[in-house]
Design a protein around this motif. Structure first.
Motif, PDB file in Angstrom:
ATOM      1  N   UNK A 107      53.367  40.809  21.769  1.00 52.15           N
ATOM      2  CA  UNK A 107      53.259  41.388  20.426  1.00 52.15           C
ATOM      3  C   UNK A 107      52.414  40.534  19.496  1.00 52.15           C
ATOM      4  N   UNK A 108      51.497  39.766  20.067  1.00 56.73           N
ATOM      5  CA  UNK A 108      50.612  38.947  19.244  1.00 56.73           C
ATOM      6  C   UNK A 108      49.171  39.319  19.562  1.00 56.73           C
ATOM      7  N   UNK A 109      48.294  38.908  18.711  1.00 59.90           N
ATOM      8  CA  UNK A 109      46.871  39.132  18.918  1.00 59.90           C
ATOM      9  C   UNK A 109      46.131  38.347  17.852  1.00 59.90           C
ATOM     10  N   UNK A 110      44.839  38.212  18.032  1.00 65.05           N
ATOM     11  CA  UNK A 110      44.018  37.489  17.061  1.00 65.05           C
ATOM     12  C   UNK A 110      43.352  38.505  16.142  1.00 65.05           C
ATOM     13  N   UNK A 111      43.679  38.422  14.872  1.00 62.52           N
ATOM     14  CA  UNK A 111      43.148  39.371  13.900  1.00 62.52           C
ATOM     15  C   UNK A 111      42.520  38.704  12.685  1.00 62.52           C
ATOM     16  N   UNK A 112      42.778  37.415  12.503  1.00 61.44           N
ATOM     17  CA  UNK A 112      42.273  36.724  11.319  1.00 61.44           C
ATOM     18  C   UNK A 112      42.192  35.228  11.601  1.00 61.44           C
ATOM     19  N   UNK A 113      41.799  34.483  10.574  1.00 57.25           N
ATOM     20  CA  UNK A 113      41.638  33.039  10.741  1.00 57.25           C
ATOM     21  C   UNK A 113      42.939  32.376  11.173  1.00 57.25           C
ATOM     22  N   UNK A 114      44.038  32.726  10.549  1.00 52.49           N
ATOM     23  CA  UNK A 114      45.315  32.074  10.851  1.00 52.49           C
ATOM     24  C   UNK A 114      45.721  32.289  12.302  1.00 52.49           C
ATOM     25  N   UNK A 115      45.598  33.513  12.796  1.00 54.12           N
ATOM     26  CA  UNK A 115      46.012  33.783  14.180  1.00 54.12           C
ATOM     27  C   UNK A 115      45.033  33.166  15.176  1.00 54.12           C
ATOM     28  N   UNK A 116      43.758  33.064  14.812  1.00 53.07           N
ATOM     29  CA  UNK A 116      42.788  32.408  15.691  1.00 53.07           C
ATOM     30  C   UNK A 116      43.083  30.919  15.813  1.00 53.07           C
ATOM     31  N   UNK A 117      43.356  30.281  14.683  1.00 49.90           N
ATOM     32  CA  UNK A 117      43.667  28.849  14.705  1.00 49.90           C
ATOM     33  C   UNK A 117      44.983  28.592  15.431  1.00 49.90           C
ATOM     34  N   UNK A 118      45.945  29.490  15.278  1.00 53.09           N
ATOM     35  CA  UNK A 118      47.228  29.334  15.977  1.00 53.09           C
ATOM     36  C   UNK A 118      47.034  29.437  17.485  1.00 53.09           C
ATOM     37  N   UNK A 119      46.158  30.341  17.921  1.00 52.03           N
ATOM     38  CA  UNK A 119      45.884  30.483  19.356  1.00 52.03           C
ATOM     39  C   UNK A 119      45.270  29.202  19.915  1.00 52.03           C
ATOM     40  N   UNK A 120      44.345  28.622  19.174  1.00 44.28           N
ATOM     41  CA  UNK A 120      43.689  27.400  19.650  1.00 44.28           C
ATOM     42  C   UNK A 120      44.654  26.215  19.606  1.00 44.28           C
ATOM     43  N   UNK A 121      45.483  26.160  18.583  1.00 44.74           N
ATOM     44  CA  UNK A 121      46.482  25.086  18.521  1.00 44.74           C
ATOM     45  C   UNK A 121      47.412  25.143  19.732  1.00 44.74           C
ATOM     46  N   UNK A 122      47.754  26.348  20.169  1.00 45.60           N
ATOM     47  CA  UNK A 122      48.614  26.473  21.337  1.00 45.60           C
ATOM     48  C   UNK A 122      47.927  25.886  22.565  1.00 45.60           C
ATOM     49  N   UNK A 123      46.635  26.144  22.722  1.00 41.49           N
ATOM     50  CA  UNK A 123      45.883  25.591  23.851  1.00 41.49           C
ATOM     51  C   UNK A 123      45.920  24.069  23.821  1.00 41.49           C
ATOM     52  N   UNK A 124      45.657  23.500  22.654  1.00 37.94           N
ATOM     53  CA  UNK A 124      45.623  22.040  22.529  1.00 37.94           C
ATOM     54  C   UNK A 124      46.991  21.443  22.825  1.00 37.94           C
ATOM     55  N   UNK A 125      48.022  22.008  22.223  1.00 39.76           N
ATOM     56  CA  UNK A 125      49.366  21.423  22.355  1.00 39.76           C
ATOM     57  C   UNK A 125      49.922  21.575  23.766  1.00 39.76           C
ATOM     58  N   UNK A 126      49.593  22.690  24.450  1.00 42.59           N
ATOM     59  CA  UNK A 126      50.067  22.840  25.826  1.00 42.59           C
ATOM     60  C   UNK A 126      49.342  21.880  26.765  1.00 42.59           C
ATOM     61  N   UNK A 127      48.121  21.506  26.437  1.00 38.10           N
ATOM     62  CA  UNK A 127      47.387  20.574  27.271  1.00 38.10           C
ATOM     63  C   UNK A 127      47.721  19.126  26.994  1.00 38.10           C
ATOM     64  N   UNK A 128      47.837  18.779  25.680  1.00 35.40           N
ATOM     65  CA  UNK A 128      47.923  17.376  25.294  1.00 35.40           C
ATOM     66  C   UNK A 128      49.245  16.975  24.664  1.00 35.40           C
ATOM     67  N   UNK A 129      50.030  17.935  24.183  1.00 37.19           N
ATOM     68  CA  UNK A 129      51.164  17.577  23.350  1.00 37.19           C
ATOM     69  C   UNK A 129      50.668  17.262  21.951  1.00 37.19           C
ATOM     70  N   UNK A 130      51.422  16.466  21.221  1.00 35.88           N
ATOM     71  CA  UNK A 130      51.004  16.052  19.882  1.00 35.88           C
ATOM     72  C   UNK A 130      51.063  14.533  19.796  1.00 35.88           C
ATOM     73  N   UNK A 131      50.704  14.003  18.640  1.00 37.64           N
ATOM     74  CA  UNK A 131      50.728  12.544  18.473  1.00 37.64           C
ATOM     75  C   UNK A 131      52.148  11.987  18.495  1.00 37.64           C
ATOM     76  N   UNK A 132      53.138  12.860  18.272  1.00 37.57           N
ATOM     77  CA  UNK A 132      54.514  12.362  18.192  1.00 37.57           C
ATOM     78  C   UNK A 132      55.407  12.877  19.315  1.00 37.57           C
ATOM     79  N   UNK A 133      54.921  13.840  20.095  1.00 38.39           N
ATOM     80  CA  UNK A 133      55.767  14.401  21.141  1.00 38.39           C
ATOM     81  C   UNK A 133      54.925  14.854  22.328  1.00 38.39           C
TER      82      UNK A 133
END
Length: 344
Positions: free
Chosen positions: A184-210
């Motif tokens: 039930x998600x899709x990319x329709x605007x800046x916020x959803x596009x950035x959220x999609x890319x953040x998911x890619x980064x976090x699933x690959x690398x995690x974050x600086x604190x976790x």
């Protein structure tokens, strides 16, 4: 029609269109980057004999599944800005051994090779490495990371979004099924596009604190680190001591080298010229893999309902690969698929 905001008209339509075209190209490279990791990961996964090294096999499978998700997210972003993912192409599959697309980790040469701890350390952990780890072992700088590559894309999406509406793509092309994260998600605007890319980064690398991604799974880098260190990563049981907050001190993850097929590294079509049976098996595998790419091309170019067919094609690849990996090509070494593109 794309309309620029009045205060940015001085930049000119050409500047806007040029930058939008460049962003579409970079997202195509991102799709190719995500895919480029899949054949090496699959080759190593397929080299694990049936019912051997089960925990390690599960870790690699989970990474491959998320790489497929990341390809999907990239395609969704590209489709959202009016692009057209190109997957059914002889240039889509990179050469192995070779570099990653997008100058990511540009000194790294990625091979097709049997699973080993050295491969995990020297290649897989480098592919997935974050800028900073949470286990106290920061990797040395060696070109841009995947996260930095995506940060550049995020910056350009935000910059172009300030200039005008770039999200003009047909919503019907969005893939919103097949992966729980897409439901039930899709990319329709800046916020959803950035959220999609953040998911890619976090699933690959995690974050600086976790080391955990938003779904509370270990990021790819740490999954491979568990394989290398042979221990599960756990929260430091003595947080008051000045040591990293996460340590590889959980249960043992056994690596049995006898449970790995001794497959040759970096096979090519010439590897099987003297063995018609292996040549035929390799051709069969490559046809199936190329057919899967064609199905994925259709999925991301207007037919998202066909994802199940593409994933079904992928499921049959392991059996085909392991037919080869059980057969010697030279004394002491067995064969492996070449991941070549075969036209329809």
């Amino acid at each position: 029609m794309i309309r620029l905001k009045p205060e940015l008209l001085e930049l000119g339509d050409h500047s806007f269109e040029f930058r939008l075209k460049a962003l579409k190209h970079k997202l195509q490279v991102a799709i190719e980057l995500e895919h480029s990791t899949i054949p090496p990961y699959l080759y190593a996964l397929y080299s694990i004999k049936t019912e051997q090294n089960l925990e390690i096999a599960h870790l690699i499978k989970s990474v491959v599944k998320q790489e497929m998700l990341h390809m999907s997210l990239d395609c969704n972003v590209l489709n959202a800005i009016g692009g057209h993912p190109k997957i059914d192409s002889p240039h889509f599959i990179p050469d192995y051994p070779g570099h990653l697309p997008g100058t990511v980790e540009d000194s790294l040469i990625v091979p097709l090779a049997a699973l080993s701890k050295q491969l995990v350390l020297d290649v897989f952990m480098v592919i997935e490495e974050p800028e900073q780890t949470v286990d106290g072992v920061d990797p040395p700088p060696d070109g841009i990371t995947i996260g930095q590559f995506y940060d550049h894309i995020k910056i350009e999406i935000s910059a172009l979004s300030r200039m005008g509406n770039i999200f003009t793509g047909a919503h019907e092309k969005q893939l919103v099924t097949g992966f729980p994260e897409l439901q039930d998600k899709g990319v329709t605007d800046e916020a959803s596009a950035l959220a999609a890319i953040d998911m890619i980064i976090e699933q690959g690398e995690g974050s600086h604190i976790s080391p955990l991604d938003p779904e509370h799974e270990l990021a790819h880098y740490y999954k491979y680190a568990e394989v290398y260190y042979g221990r599960k990563l756990i929260a430091n049981p003595a947080p008051h001591v000045p040591v990293p907050p996460w340590v590889f001190e959980g249960h043992r993850i056994e690596f049995d080298a006898c449970g790995i097929y001794p497959v040759i590294s970096n096979p090519n079509s010439k590897s099987y010229m003297a063995n018609p049976r292996l040549a035929d098996l390799n051709l069969t595998f490559n046809r199936a893999y190329s057919d899967m790419l064609r199905k994925l091309h259709k999925v991301f170019n207007g037919h998202p309902d066909q994802l199940a067919l593409a994933l079904l094609s992928m499921q049959g690849l392991r059996q085909q690969a392991q037919l080869m990996m059980a057969l010697e090509v030279v004394p002491g070494q067995t064969a492996g698929p070449t991941f070549d593109y075969i036209p329809a």
